[in-house]
Design a protein around this motif. Structure first.
Motif, PDB file in Angstrom:
ATOM      1  N   GLY A 180       0.818  -1.208   0.000  1.00  0.00           N
ATOM      2  CA  GLY A 180       0.000   0.000   0.000  1.00  0.00           C
ATOM      3  C   GLY A 180       0.851   1.257   0.000  1.00  0.00           C
ATOM      4  N   HIS A 181       0.187   2.406  -0.001  1.00  0.00           N
ATOM      5  CA  HIS A 181       0.877   3.691   0.064  1.00  0.00           C
ATOM      6  C   HIS A 181       1.456   3.892   1.461  1.00  0.00           C
ATOM      7  CE1 HIS A 181      -0.508   5.019  -3.889  1.00  0.00           C
ATOM      8  NE2 HIS A 181      -1.699   4.532  -3.577  1.00  0.00           N
ATOM      9  N   TRP A 182       2.325   4.895   1.593  1.00  0.00           N
ATOM     10  CA  TRP A 182       3.044   5.073   2.856  1.00  0.00           C
ATOM     11  C   TRP A 182       3.515   6.512   3.012  1.00  0.00           C
ATOM     12  CZ3 TRP A 182       8.209   6.594   2.273  1.00  0.00           C
ATOM     13  CH2 TRP A 182       8.726   6.479   0.978  1.00  0.00           C
ATOM     14  N   LEU A 183       3.853   6.833   4.230  1.00  0.00           N
ATOM     15  CA  LEU A 183       4.555   8.072   4.573  1.00  0.00           C
ATOM     16  C   LEU A 183       5.557   7.747   5.680  1.00  0.00           C
ATOM     17  CD1 LEU A 183       2.004  11.050   4.777  1.00  0.00           C
ATOM     18  CD2 LEU A 183       4.025  10.901   3.316  1.00  0.00           C
ATOM     19  N   GLN A 184       6.716   8.380   5.604  1.00  0.00           N
ATOM     20  CA  GLN A 184       7.663   8.311   6.705  1.00  0.00           C
ATOM     21  C   GLN A 184       7.984   9.733   7.148  1.00  0.00           C
ATOM     22  OE1 GLN A 184      10.784   5.243   6.801  1.00  0.00           O
ATOM     23  NE2 GLN A 184      10.219   4.776   4.694  1.00  0.00           N
ATOM     24  N   VAL A 185       8.068   9.921   8.447  1.00  0.00           N
ATOM     25  CA  VAL A 185       8.269  11.255   9.009  1.00  0.00           C
ATOM     26  C   VAL A 185       9.568  11.275   9.807  1.00  0.00           C
ATOM     27  CG1 VAL A 185       7.305  13.070  10.470  1.00  0.00           C
ATOM     28  CG2 VAL A 185       5.771  11.600   9.124  1.00  0.00           C
TER      29      VAL A 185
ATOM     30  N   CYS B 230       2.401  21.690  20.298  1.00  0.00           N
ATOM     31  CA  CYS B 230       1.945  20.862  19.185  1.00  0.00           C
ATOM     32  C   CYS B 230       1.939  21.713  17.930  1.00  0.00           C
ATOM     33  CB  CYS B 230       0.546  20.318  19.467  1.00  0.00           C
ATOM     34  SG  CYS B 230      -0.207  19.389  18.103  1.00  0.00           S
ATOM     35  N   GLU B 231       2.508  21.191  16.851  1.00  0.00           N
ATOM     36  CA  GLU B 231       2.517  21.887  15.566  1.00  0.00           C
ATOM     37  C   GLU B 231       1.870  21.015  14.506  1.00  0.00           C
ATOM     38  OE1 GLU B 231       6.235  24.558  14.849  1.00  0.00           O
ATOM     39  OE2 GLU B 231       6.947  22.679  15.740  1.00  0.00           O
ATOM     40  N   THR B 232       1.336  21.657  13.471  1.00  0.00           N
ATOM     41  CA  THR B 232       0.690  20.921  12.393  1.00  0.00           C
ATOM     42  C   THR B 232       1.194  21.408  11.045  1.00  0.00           C
ATOM     43  OG1 THR B 232      -1.456  20.268  11.443  1.00  0.00           O
ATOM     44  CG2 THR B 232      -1.289  22.505  12.313  1.00  0.00           C
ATOM     45  N   TRP B 233       1.274  20.486  10.086  1.00  0.00           N
ATOM     46  CA  TRP B 233       1.668  20.784   8.718  1.00  0.00           C
ATOM     47  C   TRP B 233       0.653  20.146   7.776  1.00  0.00           C
ATOM     48  CZ3 TRP B 233       5.006  19.734  12.602  1.00  0.00           C
ATOM     49  CH2 TRP B 233       6.132  20.555  12.769  1.00  0.00           C
ATOM     50  N   PRO B 234       0.208  20.869   6.725  1.00  0.00           N
ATOM     51  CA  PRO B 234      -0.673  20.231   5.736  1.00  0.00           C
ATOM     52  C   PRO B 234       0.090  19.141   4.991  1.00  0.00           C
ATOM     53  CG  PRO B 234       0.037  22.399   4.973  1.00  0.00           C
ATOM     54  CD  PRO B 234       0.509  22.278   6.384  1.00  0.00           C
ATOM     55  N   GLN B 235      -0.602  18.038   4.692  1.00  0.00           N
ATOM     56  CA  GLN B 235       0.064  16.922   4.017  1.00  0.00           C
ATOM     57  C   GLN B 235      -0.943  16.122   3.216  1.00  0.00           C
ATOM     58  OE1 GLN B 235       3.463  16.203   4.129  1.00  0.00           O
ATOM     59  NE2 GLN B 235       2.955  14.772   2.486  1.00  0.00           N
ATOM     60  N   THR B 236      -0.826  16.143   1.903  1.00  0.00           N
ATOM     61  CA  THR B 236      -1.695  15.335   1.052  1.00  0.00           C
ATOM     62  C   THR B 236      -0.889  14.377   0.173  1.00  0.00           C
ATOM     63  OG1 THR B 236      -1.735  17.115  -0.590  1.00  0.00           O
ATOM     64  CG2 THR B 236      -3.552  17.051   1.001  1.00  0.00           C
ATOM     65  N   ALA B 237       0.364  14.745  -0.132  1.00  0.00           N
ATOM     66  CA  ALA B 237       1.220  13.865  -0.935  1.00  0.00           C
ATOM     67  C   ALA B 237       1.640  12.661  -0.109  1.00  0.00           C
ATOM     68  CB  ALA B 237       2.449  14.628  -1.424  1.00  0.00           C
ATOM     69  N   VAL B 238       1.795  11.524  -0.772  1.00  0.00           N
ATOM     70  CA  VAL B 238       2.174  10.291  -0.067  1.00  0.00           C
ATOM     71  C   VAL B 238       3.347   9.633  -0.788  1.00  0.00           C
ATOM     72  CG1 VAL B 238      -0.147   9.916   0.835  1.00  0.00           C
ATOM     73  CG2 VAL B 238       0.502   8.912  -1.375  1.00  0.00           C
ATOM     74  N   ASP B 239       3.811   8.523  -0.241  1.00  0.00           N
ATOM     75  CA  ASP B 239       4.898   7.723  -0.816  1.00  0.00           C
ATOM     76  C   ASP B 239       6.235   8.459  -0.839  1.00  0.00           C
ATOM     77  OD1 ASP B 239       3.064   5.675  -1.224  1.00  0.00           O
ATOM     78  OD2 ASP B 239       2.614   6.310  -3.271  1.00  0.00           O
TER      79      ASP B 239
END
Length: 255
Positions: free
Chosen positions: A157-162, A228-237
């Motif tokens: 499947g798709h993924w994200l690593q931070v 706590c901080e937030t960042w927009p994120q729609t791109a994956v992989d």
């Protein structure tokens, strides 16, 4: 090993044990208590023959479910093998998470030739060695070579690593919590850790499996130093690098 195995906020702890004792799974309940869920998970019979050393929960197929790998090796020679020079060999164990209420299933025999050798395994280190989105495993052995097990699961499947960079927090962001927020408002949290299992330290990047239809909207980081901080994120992989102090404040009421 510790993790949110079903992605529903209910962290679990898995403890490896000696043969005939089985590995133990403690599942956290909504009130914060932990319940022994070993029998329900299937571990009571799947793990019974093994001496577990290096272990870890990881999303093998990027489904959003955490699977279990255990590097095994005896500490007491089996009577039938007393004539051997090093009679402590056991097979490794790869258990696929079949989903909540279904437990784990043993897929070791069908997981490839790399898991066939009987060895005296000890450490198991988890991380994406080649940055392709699949979590790989490095296993060390007594009286034998280290083995790098590359994740070649087809059709993942798709993924994200931070990857975090702390400023007020320690540079690696250890102790912080990364929260991946979905379009429907639900989220999954992972801890940034510098530890691992027996004699091991895992890759500190936080890995999220997203399945076939990712619906990510943002990433929140709850820093160890506070805030706590937030960042927009729609791109994956791909791998996302987040530096403390560069995001927007999280919405009011976010914990």
């Amino acid at each position: 090993a510790e993790g949110d195995i079903y992605g529903d906020g209910g962290d679990a702890v898995i403890v490896t044990n000696l043969p005939n004792e089985a590995f133990t799974l403690f599942q956290r309940q909504a009130n914060g208590d932990f319940m022994d869920s070993t029998v329900q998970s299937g571990l009571s019979h799947l793990s019974l023959p093994y001496t577990g050393f290096g272990g870890g929960l990881f999303d093998m197929e990027n489904r959003g479910l955490l699977d279990l790998f255990s590097a095994n090796g005896a500490v007491k020679a089996m009577m039938s093998e007393q004539g051997e020079k090093f009679p402590y060999r056991e097979r490794k164990l790869l258990l696929r998470n079949a989903g909540k209420g279904k437990g784990f299933e043993d897929i070791t025999a069908s997981a490839g030739a790399a898991l066939e050798p009987l060895e005296v395994s000890r450490a198991a280190v988890f991380g994406d060695v080649n940055n392709d989105g699949g979590i790989d495993i490095l296993v060390t052995n007594n009286n034998g070579p280290a083995r790098l097990l590359l994740n070649t699961v087809p059709d993942r499947g798709h993924w994200l690593q931070v990857h975090l960079e702390g400023v007020r927090t320690n540079r690696s962001g250890y102790g912080s919590v990364v929260e991946l927020v979905h379009k429907d408002g639900t989220s999954v949290k992972r801890h940034v850790r510098g530890d691992g299992s027996y004699l091991a330290a895992n890759d500190p990047k936080v890995h999220f499996g997203l399945g076939k239809s990712p619906d990510v909207t943002s990433i929140r980081v709850h820093w160890l130093a506070g805030g706590c901080e937030t960042w927009p994120q729609t791109a994956v992989d791909h791998i996302v690098n987040l530096r403390e102090g560069t995001g927007q404040p999280c919405p009011a009421g976010t914990h």
